[in-house]
Design a protein around this motif. Structure first.
Motif, PDB file in Angstrom:
ATOM      1  N   ILE A 189     -48.068 -39.898 -13.028  1.00  0.00           N
ATOM      2  CA  ILE A 189     -47.497 -40.888 -12.095  1.00  0.00           C
ATOM      3  C   ILE A 189     -48.625 -41.339 -11.167  1.00  0.00           C
ATOM      4  CG2 ILE A 189     -46.607 -38.993 -10.634  1.00  0.00           C
ATOM      5  CD1 ILE A 189     -44.402 -40.954  -9.759  1.00  0.00           C
ATOM      6  N   ASN A 190     -48.943 -42.630 -11.231  1.00  0.00           N
ATOM      7  CA  ASN A 190     -50.109 -43.183 -10.548  1.00  0.00           C
ATOM      8  C   ASN A 190     -49.693 -43.979  -9.320  1.00  0.00           C
ATOM      9  OD1 ASN A 190     -51.987 -42.406 -12.752  1.00  0.00           O
ATOM     10  ND2 ASN A 190     -50.794 -43.912 -13.893  1.00  0.00           N
ATOM     11  N   ASN A 191     -50.491 -43.858  -8.285  1.00  0.00           N
ATOM     12  CA  ASN A 191     -50.310 -44.654  -7.067  1.00  0.00           C
ATOM     13  C   ASN A 191     -51.346 -45.773  -7.072  1.00  0.00           C
ATOM     14  OD1 ASN A 191     -49.893 -45.722  -4.557  1.00  0.00           O
ATOM     15  ND2 ASN A 191     -50.465 -43.883  -3.407  1.00  0.00           N
ATOM     16  N   SER A 192     -50.891 -46.981  -7.380  1.00  0.00           N
ATOM     17  CA  SER A 192     -51.799 -48.127  -7.477  1.00  0.00           C
ATOM     18  C   SER A 192     -51.905 -48.923  -6.175  1.00  0.00           C
ATOM     19  CB  SER A 192     -51.329 -49.064  -8.597  1.00  0.00           C
ATOM     20  OG  SER A 192     -49.989 -49.481  -8.355  1.00  0.00           O
ATOM     21  N   SER A 193     -51.269 -48.431  -5.098  1.00  0.00           N
ATOM     22  CA  SER A 193     -51.303 -49.165  -3.826  1.00  0.00           C
ATOM     23  C   SER A 193     -52.511 -48.731  -2.992  1.00  0.00           C
ATOM     24  CB  SER A 193     -50.003 -48.918  -3.053  1.00  0.00           C
ATOM     25  OG  SER A 193     -49.907 -47.551  -2.685  1.00  0.00           O
ATOM     26  N   ASN A 194     -52.619 -49.315  -1.804  1.00  0.00           N
ATOM     27  CA  ASN A 194     -53.730 -49.015  -0.893  1.00  0.00           C
ATOM     28  C   ASN A 194     -53.333 -48.019   0.177  1.00  0.00           C
ATOM     29  OD1 ASN A 194     -55.403 -50.854  -2.258  1.00  0.00           O
ATOM     30  ND2 ASN A 194     -54.592 -52.566  -1.027  1.00  0.00           N
ATOM     31  N   PHE A 195     -52.193 -47.387   0.040  1.00  0.00           N
ATOM     32  CA  PHE A 195     -51.725 -46.427   1.049  1.00  0.00           C
ATOM     33  C   PHE A 195     -51.061 -45.253   0.333  1.00  0.00           C
ATOM     34  CE2 PHE A 195     -49.089 -50.227   0.671  1.00  0.00           C
ATOM     35  CZ  PHE A 195     -47.963 -49.711   0.057  1.00  0.00           C
ATOM     36  N   ASP A 196     -50.900 -44.173   1.049  1.00  0.00           N
ATOM     37  CA  ASP A 196     -50.298 -42.972   0.490  1.00  0.00           C
ATOM     38  C   ASP A 196     -48.780 -43.118   0.414  1.00  0.00           C
ATOM     39  OD1 ASP A 196     -52.852 -42.135   0.586  1.00  0.00           O
ATOM     40  OD2 ASP A 196     -52.576 -40.611   2.152  1.00  0.00           O
ATOM     41  N   VAL A 197     -48.187 -42.458  -0.570  1.00  0.00           N
ATOM     42  CA  VAL A 197     -46.719 -42.347  -0.653  1.00  0.00           C
ATOM     43  C   VAL A 197     -46.361 -40.884  -0.430  1.00  0.00           C
ATOM     44  CG1 VAL A 197     -46.460 -44.340  -2.180  1.00  0.00           C
ATOM     45  CG2 VAL A 197     -46.813 -42.088  -3.169  1.00  0.00           C
ATOM     46  N   ARG A 198     -45.142 -40.646   0.133  1.00  0.00           N
ATOM     47  CA  ARG A 198     -44.789 -39.311   0.594  1.00  0.00           C
ATOM     48  C   ARG A 198     -43.431 -38.872   0.036  1.00  0.00           C
ATOM     49  NH1 ARG A 198     -45.438 -42.540   4.589  1.00  0.00           N
ATOM     50  NH2 ARG A 198     -43.302 -42.165   5.379  1.00  0.00           N
ATOM     51  N   ASP A 199     -43.257 -37.555   0.057  1.00  0.00           N
ATOM     52  CA  ASP A 199     -41.977 -36.926  -0.314  1.00  0.00           C
ATOM     53  C   ASP A 199     -41.445 -37.486  -1.636  1.00  0.00           C
ATOM     54  OD1 ASP A 199     -42.100 -35.438   1.992  1.00  0.00           O
ATOM     55  OD2 ASP A 199     -40.945 -36.888   3.175  1.00  0.00           O
ATOM     56  N   ILE A 200     -42.209 -37.268  -2.681  1.00  0.00           N
ATOM     57  CA  ILE A 200     -41.834 -37.828  -3.995  1.00  0.00           C
ATOM     58  C   ILE A 200     -40.986 -36.816  -4.750  1.00  0.00           C
ATOM     59  CG2 ILE A 200     -42.693 -38.876  -6.107  1.00  0.00           C
ATOM     60  CD1 ILE A 200     -45.255 -38.386  -3.487  1.00  0.00           C
ATOM     61  N   ILE A 201     -39.780 -37.220  -5.124  1.00  0.00           N
ATOM     62  CA  ILE A 201     -38.913 -36.421  -5.992  1.00  0.00           C
ATOM     63  C   ILE A 201     -39.022 -36.993  -7.398  1.00  0.00           C
ATOM     64  CG2 ILE A 201     -36.547 -35.726  -6.496  1.00  0.00           C
ATOM     65  CD1 ILE A 201     -35.957 -35.828  -3.534  1.00  0.00           C
TER      66      ILE A 201
ATOM     67  N   TYR B 279     -39.195 -41.933  -3.510  1.00  0.00           N
ATOM     68  CA  TYR B 279     -40.321 -41.697  -2.611  1.00  0.00           C
ATOM     69  C   TYR B 279     -40.233 -42.612  -1.395  1.00  0.00           C
ATOM     70  CZ  TYR B 279     -42.192 -45.987  -4.708  1.00  0.00           C
ATOM     71  OH  TYR B 279     -42.346 -47.279  -5.139  1.00  0.00           O
ATOM     72  N   TYR B 280     -41.064 -42.268  -0.360  1.00  0.00           N
ATOM     73  CA  TYR B 280     -41.209 -43.103   0.836  1.00  0.00           C
ATOM     74  C   TYR B 280     -42.490 -43.916   0.711  1.00  0.00           C
ATOM     75  CZ  TYR B 280     -37.473 -40.801   3.397  1.00  0.00           C
ATOM     76  OH  TYR B 280     -36.256 -40.334   3.809  1.00  0.00           O
ATOM     77  N   ASP B 281     -42.336 -45.238   0.929  1.00  0.00           N
ATOM     78  CA  ASP B 281     -43.470 -46.152   0.853  1.00  0.00           C
ATOM     79  C   ASP B 281     -44.124 -46.263   2.226  1.00  0.00           C
ATOM     80  OD1 ASP B 281     -45.240 -47.868  -0.281  1.00  0.00           O
ATOM     81  OD2 ASP B 281     -43.709 -49.043  -1.313  1.00  0.00           O
ATOM     82  N   ASN B 282     -45.100 -47.146   2.347  1.00  0.00           N
ATOM     83  CA  ASN B 282     -45.817 -47.325   3.608  1.00  0.00           C
ATOM     84  C   ASN B 282     -44.917 -47.849   4.713  1.00  0.00           C
ATOM     85  OD1 ASN B 282     -48.152 -47.359   5.240  1.00  0.00           O
ATOM     86  ND2 ASN B 282     -48.363 -49.577   4.913  1.00  0.00           N
ATOM     87  N   ASP B 283     -43.895 -48.628   4.362  1.00  0.00           N
ATOM     88  CA  ASP B 283     -42.990 -49.192   5.356  1.00  0.00           C
ATOM     89  C   ASP B 283     -41.786 -48.285   5.603  1.00  0.00           C
ATOM     90  OD1 ASP B 283     -41.876 -49.465   2.918  1.00  0.00           O
ATOM     91  OD2 ASP B 283     -41.613 -51.656   3.011  1.00  0.00           O
ATOM     92  N   THR B 284     -41.947 -46.982   5.274  1.00  0.00           N
ATOM     93  CA  THR B 284     -40.911 -45.955   5.473  1.00  0.00           C
ATOM     94  C   THR B 284     -39.607 -46.294   4.789  1.00  0.00           C
ATOM     95  OG1 THR B 284     -40.076 -46.910   7.531  1.00  0.00           O
ATOM     96  CG2 THR B 284     -41.946 -45.348   7.707  1.00  0.00           C
ATOM     97  N   GLU B 285     -39.677 -47.100   3.745  1.00  0.00           N
ATOM     98  CA  GLU B 285     -38.474 -47.428   2.977  1.00  0.00           C
ATOM     99  C   GLU B 285     -38.375 -46.483   1.781  1.00  0.00           C
ATOM    100  OE1 GLU B 285     -36.575 -51.086   0.325  1.00  0.00           O
ATOM    101  OE2 GLU B 285     -38.449 -51.365   1.444  1.00  0.00           O
ATOM    102  N   ARG B 286     -37.183 -45.935   1.577  1.00  0.00           N
ATOM    103  CA  ARG B 286     -36.963 -45.040   0.441  1.00  0.00           C
ATOM    104  C   ARG B 286     -36.778 -45.888  -0.811  1.00  0.00           C
ATOM    105  NH1 ARG B 286     -38.380 -39.796  -0.316  1.00  0.00           N
ATOM    106  NH2 ARG B 286     -36.736 -38.506  -1.256  1.00  0.00           N
ATOM    107  N   LYS B 287     -37.626 -45.660  -1.806  1.00  0.00           N
ATOM    108  CA  LYS B 287     -37.589 -46.469  -3.026  1.00  0.00           C
ATOM    109  C   LYS B 287     -37.297 -45.589  -4.238  1.00  0.00           C
ATOM    110  CE  LYS B 287     -40.561 -50.298  -1.587  1.00  0.00           C
ATOM    111  NZ  LYS B 287     -41.747 -51.114  -1.938  1.00  0.00           N
ATOM    112  N   TYR B 288     -36.693 -46.228  -5.227  1.00  0.00           N
ATOM    113  CA  TYR B 288     -36.312 -45.519  -6.456  1.00  0.00           C
ATOM    114  C   TYR B 288     -36.933 -46.232  -7.651  1.00  0.00           C
ATOM    115  CZ  TYR B 288     -33.353 -43.691 -10.217  1.00  0.00           C
ATOM    116  OH  TYR B 288     -32.899 -43.115 -11.362  1.00  0.00           O
TER     117      TYR B 288
END
Length: 438
Positions: free
Chosen positions: A111-123, A176-185
């Motif tokens: 699972i790759n993070n292609s953005s310019n910021f960290d993602v957190r709490d990934i289930i 996961y939580y994105d840079n804008d603190t939005e929970r995404k699926y």
């Protein structure tokens, strides 16, 4: 899915884990010594190897293969092992490849993070979906991945024993939580088909009291299969013995061959191999209702580089038969029978049902042919027997006499149920040899 994917920072990449294959070069190579002087020149000479290597070195001295772009010596056999065409190189799989029933599906998921910021709490969840069930392979709900840095990735491996044919879907999801603190699926789906590696064809033949099961295995894959075990597991009341061809006399005393028994090879693309089993039903009655289920096959194999596979067939059905209420058998027949002298035949009557049967009456029925019977009852023509309890047996004797020399048959021993008014099947014919008293 591409428009949805562009909204996510994460993306799944799935790669199947397979063993590499051998890289095979053109095996049509020749020894230059054989071209010049013949292959049998140095036969029986102790210095033949030295002479041969000397000639090879002379050919090799004039070889400028490093600068020769014509590759004119590419078919020259510089070493004996080169004739196999195996240069010692392995080739990694270039495609997802075929997946077969009985194998272990192993996949490397990133699972790759292609953005310019960290993602957190990934289930992260990964599961296999078939037409019948859903099987969870990975679930990090209780221990989420803390973070995946920008440009980073999180890797894991999943395994699944393939037990169903048809369409399969590997479902990978991330919450996961994105840079804008939005929970995404993020859901992603990877579909693949599972094929049958073996075609199992069976034939059932019944010869007297023995049932023969012929099994033909056909290889449907593109690689050779080395059969470790093909074992028939008989159903209750059945016993099975595998029948094999007679081995050569040179192999009969080979203890090493029994210990290191080579696997049976079924070649790729339609290779076949046949097995023959002899099945016999137990004579002891049980309280389980009879059926025509014979048993099932347990099959294990390995491919060229040792990847294992295992299959279990469905229950193999034999020829239909009717459930008998009684079983009449000859227990003992005299080995020496004298002409016109009485002899005793010991018989056994077994109740195969769960209820009491009888009383019974036994006699020798008349034959349909016009020929006179050579074996008749000596004394009373009918014998009365008591009732037989459920799953119990009763032994009795018939006093017979034969009026003709040679090989004769005892035919027509019939049992009649006086309570149910039912005549059961007669005892199969018994062959006897009648001799004179001279």
């Amino acid at each position: 899915m591409s428009s949805t994917q562009s909204l996510h920072s994460l993306a799944f990449r799935v790669m199947r884990l397979c063993r590499p294959t051998f890289h095979v070069e053109t095996p049509l190579q020749f020894d230059p010594c054989d071209v010049v002087v013949g292959e049998d020149l140095f036969d029986g000479d102790s210095s033949s190897d030295a002479h041969r290597h000397l000639l090879r070195s002379q050919f090799a001295s004039g070889d400028s293969s490093s600068s020769d772009l014509t590759y004119r010596n590419r078919f020259v056999l510089s070493d004996d092992s080169d004739a196999m065409g195996l240069p010692g190189l392995l080739v990694l799989p270039q495609s997802f490849g075929a997946i077969y029933l009985g194998e272990t599906f192993c996949s490397y998921i990133s699972i790759n993070n292609s953005s310019n910021f960290d993602v957190r709490d990934i289930i992260i969840k990964s599961e296999i979906q078939t037409e019948r069930q859903r099987i969870m392979l990975v679930d990090t709900s209780k221990t989420p991945v803390e973070s995946i840095r920008a440009g980073g990735r999180y890797d894991f491996i999943v395994e699944h024993d393939v037990k169903e044919l048809g369409a399969h879907t590997l479902v990978c999801t991330a919450l996961y939580y994105d840079n804008d603190t939005e929970r995404k699926y993020l859901p992603q789906y990877f579909k693949f088909m599972v094929a049958n590696p073996l075609s199992v064809k069976t034939k059932v033949r019944v010869v007297q009291e023995t049932t023969f099961l012929e099994t033909c295995l056909e290889n449907n894959t593109k690689s050779n299969l080395f059969m470790d075990q093909v074992e028939f597991e008989p159903a209750p009341r059945w016993s099975a013995t595998i029948l094999k061809a007679d081995v050569h006399h040179s192999e009969k005393d080979g203890h090493t061959r029994e210990i290191f028994k080579p696997p049976i090879l079924i070649r790729a693309g339609g290779g076949i191999y046949n097995y023959l089993y002899s099945l016999k039903m137990s004579s002891a009655p049980t309280k389980v209702e009879g059926s025509n289920v014979l048993g099932k096959l347990q099959i294990t194999w390995r491919t060229n580089l040792g990847e294992p596979g295992r299959l279990q067939t469905q229950q193999i059905i034999g020829n239909p038969f009717t459930r008998k209420e009684i079983d009449l058998k000859a227990v003992k027949v005299p080995s020496v029978i004298i002409l016109e002298r009485p002899f005793l035949v010991h018989l056994s009557l077994t109740n195969l049902t769960g209820k009491k049967l009888g009383p019974f009456r036994v006699w020798l029925a008349l034959s349909d042919s016009k020929e006179e019977k050579t074996v008749v009852i000596s004394g009373l023509q009918r014998m009365d027997l008591p009732a037989v309890e459920a799953f119990e047996s009763l032994e009795f004797q018939l006093n017979l006499v034969c009026a003709k020399l040679g090989v004769q048959k005892i035919t027509g021993i019939t049992v009649y149920d006086t309570m149910e008014k039912n005549t059961h099947d007669p005892l199969p014919d018994l062959d006897i040899f009648v001799d004179s008293d001279l």
